[in-house]
Each structure stands twice: as C-alpha cells, then as structure tokens.
Scaffold this active site. Structure first.
Site, PDB file in Angstrom:
ATOM      1  N   TYR A 143      28.352  36.381  43.743  1.00 26.49           N
ATOM      2  CA  TYR A 143      27.473  37.392  42.999  1.00 26.49           C
ATOM      3  C   TYR A 143      26.147  36.755  42.976  1.00 26.49           C
ATOM      4  O   TYR A 143      24.946  37.715  42.933  1.00 26.49           O
ATOM      5  CB  TYR A 143      28.009  37.320  41.456  1.00 26.49           C
ATOM      6  CG  TYR A 143      28.925  38.698  41.461  1.00 26.49           C
ATOM      7  CD1 TYR A 143      30.222  38.786  42.241  1.00 26.49           C
ATOM      8  CD2 TYR A 143      28.733  39.797  40.580  1.00 26.49           C
ATOM      9  CE1 TYR A 143      30.898  39.891  42.038  1.00 26.49           C
ATOM     10  CE2 TYR A 143      29.489  40.727  40.417  1.00 26.49           C
ATOM     11  CZ  TYR A 143      30.836  40.966  40.990  1.00 26.49           C
ATOM     12  OH  TYR A 143      31.677  41.969  40.929  1.00 26.49           O
ATOM     13  N   LYS A 194      41.315  31.619  48.040  1.00 24.97           N
ATOM     14  CA  LYS A 194      41.609  31.831  49.418  1.00 24.97           C
ATOM     15  C   LYS A 194      41.251  30.761  50.293  1.00 24.97           C
ATOM     16  O   LYS A 194      40.601  30.520  51.366  1.00 24.97           O
ATOM     17  CB  LYS A 194      40.271  33.105  49.785  1.00 24.97           C
ATOM     18  CG  LYS A 194      40.755  33.667  51.179  1.00 24.97           C
ATOM     19  CD  LYS A 194      41.830  34.664  51.380  1.00 24.97           C
ATOM     20  CE  LYS A 194      42.425  34.769  52.902  1.00 24.97           C
ATOM     21  NZ  LYS A 194      43.745  35.607  52.861  1.00 24.97           N
ATOM     22  N   ASP A 226      44.868  37.448  48.326  1.00 19.85           N
ATOM     23  CA  ASP A 226      45.752  38.909  48.674  1.00 19.85           C
ATOM     24  C   ASP A 226      47.189  38.709  48.155  1.00 19.85           C
ATOM     25  O   ASP A 226      47.400  39.607  47.978  1.00 19.85           O
ATOM     26  CB  ASP A 226      45.553  38.856  50.439  1.00 19.85           C
ATOM     27  CG  ASP A 226      46.079  37.484  50.916  1.00 19.85           C
ATOM     28  OD1 ASP A 226      46.519  36.410  50.373  1.00 19.85           O
ATOM     29  OD2 ASP A 226      46.119  37.439  52.228  1.00 19.85           O
ATOM     30  N   ASP A 250      36.773  39.866  39.616  1.00 22.74           N
ATOM     31  CA  ASP A 250      36.597  41.511  39.428  1.00 22.74           C
ATOM     32  C   ASP A 250      37.254  42.159  40.025  1.00 22.74           C
ATOM     33  O   ASP A 250      37.753  43.121  39.287  1.00 22.74           O
ATOM     34  CB  ASP A 250      35.147  41.514  40.198  1.00 22.74           C
ATOM     35  CG  ASP A 250      34.558  42.960  40.137  1.00 22.74           C
ATOM     36  OD1 ASP A 250      34.694  43.535  39.043  1.00 22.74           O
ATOM     37  OD2 ASP A 250      34.221  43.739  41.014  1.00 22.74           O
ATOM     38  N   ASP A 254      40.737  44.276  37.397  1.00 17.08           N
ATOM     39  CA  ASP A 254      40.843  45.737  37.397  1.00 17.08           C
ATOM     40  C   ASP A 254      42.314  46.267  37.636  1.00 17.08           C
ATOM     41  O   ASP A 254      42.848  47.043  37.099  1.00 17.08           O
ATOM     42  CB  ASP A 254      40.055  46.377  38.330  1.00 17.08           C
ATOM     43  CG  ASP A 254      38.662  46.805  37.813  1.00 17.08           C
ATOM     44  OD1 ASP A 254      38.164  46.261  36.970  1.00 17.08           O
ATOM     45  OD2 ASP A 254      37.910  47.941  38.497  1.00 17.08           O
TER      46      ASP A 254
END
Ligand code: IPM
Ligand code: MG
Length: 364
Positions: A143, A194, A226, A250, A254
C-alpha cells in the site's frame, strides 16, 4: 465525572452519519452511568470532505484527530467520487489518516454470534464457534512501498508499479502486537505470507520465527496466503489469531468477516504507538441504502466498544455495550441485512432505541 475523553467523530459518507448517531447515543448513555465524560468533536473525511473542502483528508481533520484521545470513524466512499484521480478519492483520506496517525496495527475480529449462525453462507458445523482475530499490518507493505505510480516506459507504453516492502522493524512491531494479542486469546498465532515466492515474505517469516522465541507460550505456525484463503473456508476453527501484511490482511479479513454471515456486524481497531487509535466498522458506506434508515448500526456500536476497550482502557463500559448487542439479538431484533424468519425487522434508529432500552435493563 472521574474521567473525561475527547473523541473525534468522523461520520464520513453514505450510511456513516446514521450509524454514528446510534453509537454516540450508546456511548453517552453508558458513559453517564459509569462516570465517563465524553467531549465529542466532529470532522470531515472522505467524500464529504471532498465536497466541502476539495480534499479527502483536510489538514484540520488530521490535526483534530491527533489532539484527541480516540477517533471513531464510520464509513467513507461512494459512487459519486469513484472516477476521481486516486489522490482525490475518499479512500486516500483513509490511508492518509492511518499513515498520519501511525496506525500500524489493525485488529479485525471475526466472531460468530450464536444468534446469527444461520446468516452464514457456510454450514453450521463449519462456522459454529469461530472466533478469529486478524492482525493486519496497516501502514506498510504494497500500500505504501516505493516506487509506486503509473510510468511511461522508453517504448511509450504505460507501466503500473507498486512495491511490496517491509523492514525488519516494521515486521517486528506488528509481530509483537500479534503475539501479545494471541496471549490474551487462545494462545495460537498463524503468520500468513507468500514466502515460497516473495523475498519480502521470507524476511517476514524469519523475523516472526525469531520473535516467537520470546513468546514460548504462543504456539506459532506459518501458512501461505493462498492456502490460508482456502483453510478459512474449509475449517476456520483451526485459527485463533492471524498476523499478516497489509494487502494479504485486507483480503483475508474480508473472507474471515464473511464467515460470520454479516459484515454489518464487525468492528475494527487501528492502533499506533501511544497516540489515538481509530475505531471503525469493517463494512463500507453502503450508498445504496444511505439516508433510508435501513443500515445496521451494530458494527459501529461494537467499534465504539472496541474504542473503550483498546483505546481508552475502559473494559467495563465496553463489555456493557457488547452485552447489549447480544441481548437485542437474543430478543429477536434485526436490521434488514441480518433478518431471518420470525424476527423483528427494525430500522437503524429503532435498533439504537432497542439498545438503549436493553442497557437500561442491564442497569437494574
Ligand atoms: C479496508 C478497506 C480499505 C483498505 C480501502 C477502503 C482503502 O478495504 O479498510 O479494508 O484497502 O485498507
Ligand atoms: Mg478491505
């Protein structure tokens, strides 16, 4: 009043003002009873600030937030501002607030409430008892990493660039928040990265492992992002506390939120080193139902409870509010987003009244 707090309110856009009004009523009621005085001051952010001042985070807003004990934010954004260049979009006001207050730690709980178990799209046996805390790094990673932008290459082609970067210091400070959080919860921490592909994640993982040595009472595990997305849907009860970077957090927060069936129920806390924190619902500004008295104010009310617990260190007031929310749900009161057969459908305002009534009963 024994204690007194200055709280900046940022109602923002869409349903923001409606749900904020309910949270303020609840805070005033509980404050009066427990002996906590609130001085509320209001400022503009997001689309409302763009319309009034031409920018999503006016300097006066940031200044007012800095000079307060805590910030309660509702929601920002809407179709109206979607086509503006990115530095003028409501979202950049939110990012500016996070950066401006140094809010590097974002706590996003996803807890299934027994009353709402049928609201989840997943099977009862999968979600029953889910209680996850996502600790998301909030002021670093892709970000904010440099270089960023859309550049023109030598051949005249445009190239969009963002950079995912973390320093050891940034990893350690969010790691500490996560280990401390896990200690206060179920004692399990899953660090998500990752590291099979990204160097930034390899550093992340190695720092988390070193930090883990200082927290022998926390059971640390690691998962690729993942796989984590998949595991959240497959068997979410394996998770207690999750720590991850800005972008992964982020997305995963959700997904975790939706396990509970309604994103309209979930609060969040963004904390920095010492200064005021920002407390806000996970959901957005829902411009499609704004001004219609249909919004669910409970995530905003629970954000006010998180403000009391994590920002102002007033756990008793926080737990009264949390109990009131559980009680109205147990009474069968529902807004449209969590409505099911046989329940009482209430508007935003009426849900606020129901909360106050329940709080009055809690007293006696
Ligand atoms: C969130 C939101 C924000 C983010 C947007 C609105 C900038 O999605 O708080 O999760 O990406 O952080
Ligand atoms: Mg998000």
């Amino acid at each position: 009043m024994a204690v007194h707090y200055r709280v900046t309110l940022l109602p923002g856009d869409g349903i923001g003002p409606e749900i904020m009004a309910v949270a303020v009523d609840v805070l005033k009621f509980v404050g009066k009873r427990i002996g906590i005085g609130f001085e509320f001051q209001e400022a503009l952010i997001g689309g409302a600030a763009i319309d009034a001042e031409g920018e999503p985070l006016p300097a006066a807003t940031l200044e007012m937030c800095r000079n307060s004990d805590a910030v309660l934010l509702a929601a920002i954004g809407g179709y109206k501002w979607d086509s503006l260049p990115s530095h003028l979009r409501p979202e950049s006001g939110l990012l500016g607030l996070r950066a401006g207050l140094g809010l590097f730690a974002n706590l996003r709980p996803a807890k299934i409430l027994p009353e709402l178990i049928n609201a989840s799209t997943l099977k009862r046996e999968v979600v029953e008892g889910v209680d996850i805390m996502v600790v998301r790094e909030l002021t670093g990673g892709i970000y904010f990493g440099q270089p960023k932008g859309i550049f023109v290459t030598e051949t005249g082609e445009k190239r969009g660039v963002n950079t995912m970067a973390y320093t050891e210091k940034e990893i350690e400070r969010i790691g500490r928040v996560a280990f401390e959080t896990a200690l206060k919860r179920g004692g399990k921490l899953c660090s998500v990265d990752k590291a099979n592909v990204l160097e930034v994640s390899q550093l992340w993982r190695s720092r988390m492992i070193s930090l883990g040595l200082e927290y022998p009472d926390v059971e640390l595990s690691h998962m690729y992002v993942d796989n984590c997305a998949m595991q959240l849907l497959r068997w979410p009860k394996q998770f207690d506390t999750i720590v991850t970077g800005n972008l992964f957090g982020d997305i995963l927060s959700d997904a975790a939120a939706m396990l509970t069936g309604s994103i309209g129920m979930l609060p969040s806390a963004s904390l920095g080193e010492g200064g005021p924190g920002v407390f806000e619902p996970v959901h957005g500004s829902a411009p499609d139902i704004a001004g219609q008295d249909k919004a669910n104010p409970l995530a905003q009310v629970l954000s006010a409870a998180m403000m009391l617990r994590y920002g102002l260190n007033q756990p008793e007031a926080a737990s009264q509010i949390e109990q009131a929310v559980l009680r109205v749900l147990a009474n069968g009161d529902r807004t449209g987003d969590i409505m099911s057969e046989g329940m009482n459908l209430l508007g935003c305002r009426a849900m606020g009244d129901a909360l106050i009534q329940v709080l009055e009963e809690l007293k006696s």
